[in-house]
Design a protein around this motif. Structure first.
Motif: not given
Lengths: 218, 133
Positions: A213-214, A216-217, A79-80, B66, A86, A208-209, A82-83, B52-53, B49
């Motif tokens: 994000l989904m 990794t959730v 995620l870092p 989200l 973005t 990315f959503t 990807i952030a 999500a975490k 973000f």
């Protein structure tokens, strides 16, 4: 003329037919300016492009669980990075808007600066994406590993391909403004380029959503 | 009257998408619009973000949150960056967008729905293997 002109307030109170307050419609005023037609046509193209992306999104959503014993999204997504991607793309969307304002104001210096910054941010995004892809392939999580990874590489790679084409187009537009200045046809191309670049950012919001994000959730 | 309409392109009653004049008539206003869009987009992205975490939010609500944040951010991009407005000069652009959204939703939700049902009705692979023996 009076036979075909009726009061727009009674026949079309909300001016859905774009009736002009003075009583003639836009079609009676002649064809729309070329800038409007070009922009609208390119808007239609972008919407069809988004429909194509939605097919890749649907394929990804259907295949996301088919990992064939291989890595899942939660195991491979960082995620870092990807952030950061973005942030780069969002900033490039802003500088692209600044370039459009500079072009409208006829300010070449700020136009070149904004476009150059947009290109650098776009290249940074592409660099991070290629780094991610090469790391995944290196660790045996390439597109041939599972249906999930095939769908992932197709969807994200297709967006990356659009960004690459966008950067080539951006450099072309800088060269065209350098050679020809802010002529009407160049301004139309700049309008289309801006629409293209902003649309890429909208597609990235979905990427990315839904993907990262989904992914990794779960 | 139609000649007056045609000679001044800025007086047209339609605007292409992405046209800055939909909102602003000078450079400062234009920059302000993009800054507002950037600020809102950064806020929504950061929230996405974070959610999500985090473990502060009830788990099952995270995907829904989200999706809502993503739709909101796409709206911000459309309004502040692509300059889609609700004004009459933008009707054509909005109608095209609405049709595009309809097709995207049909394609995406339809595919997921149908394939989910197919998966549900399909015999698991190991059971199929046992039957063939």
């Amino acid at each position: 003329m009076t036979a075909v002109t009726f009061s727009p307030s009674s026949a079309d109170p909300h001016r859905l037919g774009h009736a002009h307050p003075q009583g003639y419609s836009d079609s009676a005023a002649g064809p729309a300016p070329k800038r409007v037609i070009t922009g609208f046509g390119f808007w239609i193209f972008l919407l069809t492009d988004i429909v194509m992306f939605s097919a890749f999104f649907a394929a990804y959503a259907v295949l996301v669980g088919e990992t064939d014993g291989g890595p899942t999204g939660a195991e491979i997504f960082e995620l870092p990075r990807i952030a950061l991607e973005t942030a780069l793309l969002l900033a490039s969307s802003f500088t692209c808007g600044m370039a459009a304002i500079a072009a409208d104001a006829g300010n070449k210096r700020w136009f070149y600066i904004s476009m150059a910054v947009t290109a650098v941010l776009g290249l940074g995004f592409l660099g991070l994406e290629l780094q991610e892809f090469s790391e995944l392939i290196e660790h045996g999580a390439g597109p041939t590993r599972s249906a999930f990874l095939s769908a992932f590489f197709t969807l994200v790679g297709c967006h990356g391909l659009h960004v690459s084409v966008g950067i080539l187009w951006l450099l072309t537009m800088m060269a065209q403004v350098f050679a020809k200045g802010f002529r009407a046809n160049i301004m139309r191309r700049l309008l289309c380029f801006g629409l293209f670049w902003h649309t890429l950012d909208i597609v990235w919001v979905a990427v990315f959503t839904i993907v990262y994000l989904m992914g990794t959730v779960k | 009257m139609s000649t007056a309409h045609a000679t001044d392109p800025n007086q047209g009653h339609e605007l292409p998408p992405g046209d800055d004049s939909a909102y602003s008539h000078n450079v400062a206003e234009g920059i302000k619009t993009y800054l507002a869009g950037l600020g809102l987009a950064v806020l929504l992205t950061a929230t996405s973000f974070f959610i999500a975490k985090t473990h502060l939010v009830w788990g099952p609500s995270i995907p829904v949150a989200l999706i809502v944040l993503a739709v909101a951010q796409m709206g911000v991009h459309l309004v502040f960056f692509v300059h889609i407005t609700t004004g009459p000069e933008n009707t054509n652009n909005v109608m095209a967008l609405a049709f595009g959204i309809l097709i995207v939703l049909l394609l995406f939700i339809g595919s997921v729905w149908i394939m989910d049902h197919l998966n549900h009705n399909l015999m698991p692979m190991d059971m199929m293997m046992k039957m063939q023996r």
